[in-house]
Design an enzyme around this catalytic site. Structure first.
Site, PDB file in Angstrom:
ATOM      1  N   ASP A  61       0.856  -1.189   0.000  1.00 46.34           N
ATOM      2  CA  ASP A  61       0.000   0.000   0.000  1.00 46.34           C
ATOM      3  C   ASP A  61       0.886   1.230   0.000  1.00 46.34           C
ATOM      4  O   ASP A  61       2.114   1.112  -0.069  1.00 46.34           O
ATOM      5  CB  ASP A  61      -0.960  -0.027   1.215  1.00 46.34           C
ATOM      6  CG  ASP A  61      -2.308   0.606   0.865  1.00 46.34           C
ATOM      7  OD1 ASP A  61      -2.308   1.785   0.464  1.00 46.34           O
ATOM      8  OD2 ASP A  61      -3.340  -0.074   0.978  1.00 46.34           O
ATOM      9  N   HIS A  80      -2.904   3.402  -4.404  1.00 44.06           N
ATOM     10  CA  HIS A  80      -2.279   2.835  -3.187  1.00 44.06           C
ATOM     11  C   HIS A  80      -0.889   2.264  -3.496  1.00 44.06           C
ATOM     12  O   HIS A  80      -0.540   1.168  -3.067  1.00 44.06           O
ATOM     13  CB  HIS A  80      -3.170   1.738  -2.585  1.00 44.06           C
ATOM     14  CG  HIS A  80      -4.432   2.264  -1.969  1.00 44.06           C
ATOM     15  ND1 HIS A  80      -4.440   3.013  -0.823  1.00 44.06           N
ATOM     16  CD2 HIS A  80      -5.732   2.152  -2.343  1.00 44.06           C
ATOM     17  CE1 HIS A  80      -5.692   3.331  -0.505  1.00 44.06           C
ATOM     18  NE2 HIS A  80      -6.498   2.830  -1.417  1.00 44.06           N
ATOM     19  N   ASP A 133      -8.742  -0.764  -6.031  1.00 46.17           N
ATOM     20  CA  ASP A 133      -9.685   0.150  -5.378  1.00 46.17           C
ATOM     21  C   ASP A 133      -9.106   1.544  -5.212  1.00 46.17           C
ATOM     22  O   ASP A 133      -7.886   1.727  -5.241  1.00 46.17           O
ATOM     23  CB  ASP A 133     -10.094  -0.392  -3.994  1.00 46.17           C
ATOM     24  CG  ASP A 133      -8.893  -0.499  -3.056  1.00 46.17           C
ATOM     25  OD1 ASP A 133      -7.849  -0.989  -3.516  1.00 46.17           O
ATOM     26  OD2 ASP A 133      -9.000  -0.087  -1.891  1.00 46.17           O
ATOM     27  N   GLU A 134     -10.011   2.482  -5.034  1.00 48.61           N
ATOM     28  CA  GLU A 134      -9.680   3.845  -4.593  1.00 48.61           C
ATOM     29  C   GLU A 134      -8.479   4.440  -5.323  1.00 48.61           C
ATOM     30  O   GLU A 134      -7.547   4.919  -4.681  1.00 48.61           O
ATOM     31  CB  GLU A 134      -9.385   3.840  -3.081  1.00 48.61           C
ATOM     32  CG  GLU A 134     -10.567   3.457  -2.232  1.00 48.61           C
ATOM     33  CD  GLU A 134     -10.273   3.553  -0.744  1.00 48.61           C
ATOM     34  OE1 GLU A 134     -11.181   3.914  -0.009  1.00 48.61           O
ATOM     35  OE2 GLU A 134      -9.123   3.267  -0.317  1.00 48.61           O
ATOM     36  N   TRP A 139      -8.618  -3.670   8.098  1.00 48.05           N
ATOM     37  CA  TRP A 139      -7.685  -2.618   7.686  1.00 48.05           C
ATOM     38  C   TRP A 139      -6.996  -2.092   8.933  1.00 48.05           C
ATOM     39  O   TRP A 139      -7.648  -1.837   9.943  1.00 48.05           O
ATOM     40  CB  TRP A 139      -8.444  -1.491   6.972  1.00 48.05           C
ATOM     41  CG  TRP A 139      -9.131  -1.953   5.723  1.00 48.05           C
ATOM     42  CD1 TRP A 139     -10.462  -2.160   5.542  1.00 48.05           C
ATOM     43  CD2 TRP A 139      -8.513  -2.277   4.466  1.00 48.05           C
ATOM     44  NE1 TRP A 139     -10.717  -2.597   4.258  1.00 48.05           N
ATOM     45  CE2 TRP A 139      -9.540  -2.670   3.572  1.00 48.05           C
ATOM     46  CE3 TRP A 139      -7.192  -2.271   4.004  1.00 48.05           C
ATOM     47  CZ2 TRP A 139      -9.273  -3.061   2.256  1.00 48.05           C
ATOM     48  CZ3 TRP A 139      -6.939  -2.652   2.693  1.00 48.05           C
ATOM     49  CH2 TRP A 139      -7.969  -3.037   1.838  1.00 48.05           C
ATOM     50  N   GLU A 189      -4.902   0.677   9.597  1.00 43.66           N
ATOM     51  CA  GLU A 189      -4.360   2.026   9.827  1.00 43.66           C
ATOM     52  C   GLU A 189      -4.257   2.326  11.327  1.00 43.66           C
ATOM     53  O   GLU A 189      -3.277   2.904  11.798  1.00 43.66           O
ATOM     54  CB  GLU A 189      -5.274   3.090   9.203  1.00 43.66           C
ATOM     55  CG  GLU A 189      -5.237   3.159   7.694  1.00 43.66           C
ATOM     56  CD  GLU A 189      -6.352   2.351   7.062  1.00 43.66           C
ATOM     57  OE1 GLU A 189      -6.744   1.310   7.648  1.00 43.66           O
ATOM     58  OE2 GLU A 189      -6.816   2.743   5.978  1.00 43.66           O
TER      59      GLU A 189
HETATM   60  C1  ACM Z   1     -11.337  -0.725   0.469  1.00 45.81           C
HETATM   61  O1  ACM Z   1     -11.847  -0.716   1.595  1.00 45.81           O
HETATM   62  N1  ACM Z   1     -10.726   0.352   0.010  1.00 45.81           N
HETATM   63  C2  ACM Z   1     -11.388  -1.888  -0.385  1.00 45.81           C
END
Ligand code: ACM
Length: 574
Positions: free
Chosen positions: A168, A239, A304-305, A450, A452
């Site tokens: 990431d 990412h 994604d994103e 996730w 973070e």
């Molecule tokens: C995500 O939560 N960006 C897949």
């Protein structure tokens, strides 16, 4: 009694007592499960449990059963486990452990406990073939020892897929021999953002770590012995800042005097890769090494994103777009994903990507084998299944185990909407909108962790458990679910987690040392979440609105890149 609950369980009269003279009887092809069982029973009992005939615990292969299905019959004379395959036998062994007193999970000898198993007859098989957890080891590295502990906890809950998010913006965690700087430079960052607000300060503390290919082979093998497939994920085209920090030629043009470092903030980052042929080659070379390490049929590519602002503003990317005959930035993303897809398909693997891989305005932009992880609610799952793609459901409001567990003010660094144990338990990976034919495309579901705001395995424990127990049952049990009944079993189950030393969230709330006083989160309401997802999900769900959305793309893209999953449109200018 058992968790996940088996399909049928009937309790009889009496019990079987495991004693020092017991042996494990198994055919050669079940030696793996037999030796796992031996290793699991020995520490607390202190019994040798050698392999041998007429042993009291008998393992058997029964081809009439589904590969992950098993029967477990306990009589006063002994235990008989039959499975449709090694995984089924393994789950039978896991269930046997749960039938024993919870002290069986202790790693040291426990005296004065009679190791009795009630007389029962169990028939069991899972509803779904993909019962997964995504673990983000990029935002915070998890040492391999702790990954293997996590694998043990997954296996205990009969979960069978570990999706490892390995790269990431904030870290690259997998050794790639051809590109050593990915780990030399990309595997650590100077500091980490402390909290989820745009004004959150850095913690002035370097963070890093990576797995060698040998470490990963070890993890894969350890997981395989526990009936778990490890799906690696190498993120792109968004990412990717850690990769660009290591190899600046992957990035968009910038002043030499202003090099990119590994990102120290959370959220979505405009520093994405460029779309030169050399960049495609870089990522396919990386995937080739990854394929060598991971036998998984599915290989995650992220997708994604990816904010498109950088591409919109970059002269060379605009030229590239014209060269490729593409008209929008969404099409550029689709083109890149398709290149990875073609590459993986040629190597006999299937692309696994987040639901953004459905965007792009190109019909059939990914191959039929490409499998979609639907995270922005269930819209992606519906659209993908209808388009003939396999789907893994992981809607954020039911499967994001990083979301806050209550609306109490002492939840540590609260983000997202409230996601309780009951919410996770209600999770159904098959959207009601799908007809039965399309529903076959739903392989199952996964919870996503996730990290973070989880800077240690202890914190992962707090967020994962006990919600992971509820999710595991939702993915396993083929039948009616009754939350109250589950809650009673969960109370019992927590004594097993206590014996294992899992630092789960208590129903009374976080313990003092599980709180993060003064560290700001970013909680959102369901209304804010819905407002954030509405334009995005519409783009997936309806090809006409997708076309319309790409026409007005510039504005939409700018809007998207200002927000992130945890922003949900909340004022970030605070
Ligand atoms: C995500 O939560 N960006 C897949």
């Amino acid at each position: 009694m058992l968790l996940p609950r088996p399909t049928t369980l009937s309790i009889g009269e009496g019990e079987f007592e495991l004693t020092r003279i017991a042996r494990i009887t198994a055919p050669a092809e079940l030696a793996g499960a037999a030796s796992w069982l031996q290793g699991a029973l020995r520490p607390a009992t202190g019994f040798p449990l050698e392999m041998g005939p007429d042993g009291g615990i008998e393992l058997e292969w029964n081809p009439q059963l589904a590969p992950e299905g098993y029967t477990l019959d306990v009589t006063p004379e002994g235990v008989h486990i039959a499975g449709g395959g090694p995984a089924g036998v393994f789950y039978g062994c896991q269930s046997l452990l749960q039938l024993l007193p919870p002290q069986i999970y202790r790693k040291g000898r426990v005296l004065d406990v009679p190791w009795v198993v009630p007389v029962v007859s169990i028939q069991d098989a899972p509803r779904f073939g993909w019962r997964g957890i995504m673990l983000d080891v990029a935002r915070h590295f998890m040492p391999k020892h702790d990954i293997m502990r996590f694998i043990d906890l997954m296996a205990m809950h009969r979960l069978n897929t570990l999706h490892l998010h390995l790269t990431d913006d904030q870290g690259w965690r997998v050794e790639i021999k051809r590109y050593p700087k990915l780990t030399e430079v990309g595997s650590w960052r100077r500091e980490s953002q402390l909290g989820a607000a745009s004004y959150s300060r850095g913690d002035s503390r370097p963070h890093g770590g990576f797995y060698t290919q040998d470490d990963l082979r070890e993890i894969v093998s350890y997981a395989m012995d526990r009936a778990i497939n490890v799906v690696p994920e190498i993120e792109s085209p968004g990412h990717t800042q850690a990769a660009i920090a290591a190899y600046p030629e992957l990035g968009l043009a910038r002043e030499e005097s202003d090099p990119l470092g590994v990102w120290t903030r959370w959220g979505m980052d405009d520093n994405v890769i460029n779309l030169e042929e050399s960049t495609v080659e870089f990522f396919t070379n990386v995937l080739d090494e990854v394929i060598e390490v991971f036998p998984s049929p599915f290989i995650g590519i992220g997708g994604d994103e990816c904010p498109k602002n950088g591409w919109l503003l970059d002269e060379r990317t605009q030229q590239r777009k014209a060269e490729l005959g593409l008209s929008t930035e969404d099409e550029l993303q689709a083109w890149f994903i398709r290149r990875l897809d073609d590459h993986l398909s040629r190597r006999g693997r299937r692309l696994y990507g987040w639901d953004e891989i459905l965007e792009g305005g190109l019909a059939g932009s990914v191959s039929q084998g490409a499998t979609v992880a639907s995270w922005r609610g269930m819209t992606g799952a519906i659209a993908a299944a209808r388009a003939g793609h396999d789907v893994v459901a992981c809607p954020d409001d039911q499967a994001y185990l990083d979301y806050r567990q209550s609306d109490r003010s002492d939840e540590p660094i609260p983000v997202g909407t409230v996601l309780t144990i009951a919410d996770a338990y209600r999770f159904d990976p098959v959207p009601a909108e799908l007809d039965s034919e399309d529903a076959h495309h739903v392989l199952g579901g996964q919870g996503n962790i996730w990290t973070e705001h989880m800077d240690s395995p202890r914190t992962v424990d707090y967020f994962a458990f006990p919600r992971m127990c509820a999710l595991a049952e939702a993915l396993w049990l083929d039948g009616e679910r009754d939350y109250d009944e589950f809650a009673g079993r969960l109370d019992q189950h927590l004594t097993r987690l206590d014996a294992l030393g899992v630092e789960y969230r208590r129903s009374s709330g976080p313990l003092p040392w599980q709180q993060r006083p003064g560290v700001t989160g970013r909680p959102v309401t369901p209304q804010q979440r819905a407002a954030y997802f509405a334009p995005l999900t519409a783009r997936i769900a309806d090809s006409e609105s997708r076309v319309a959305a790409t026409t007005g793309q510039t504005a939409a893209v700018a809007e998207t890149s200002r927000s992130s999953l945890t922003d949900f449109g909340i004022d970030t200018s605070l």
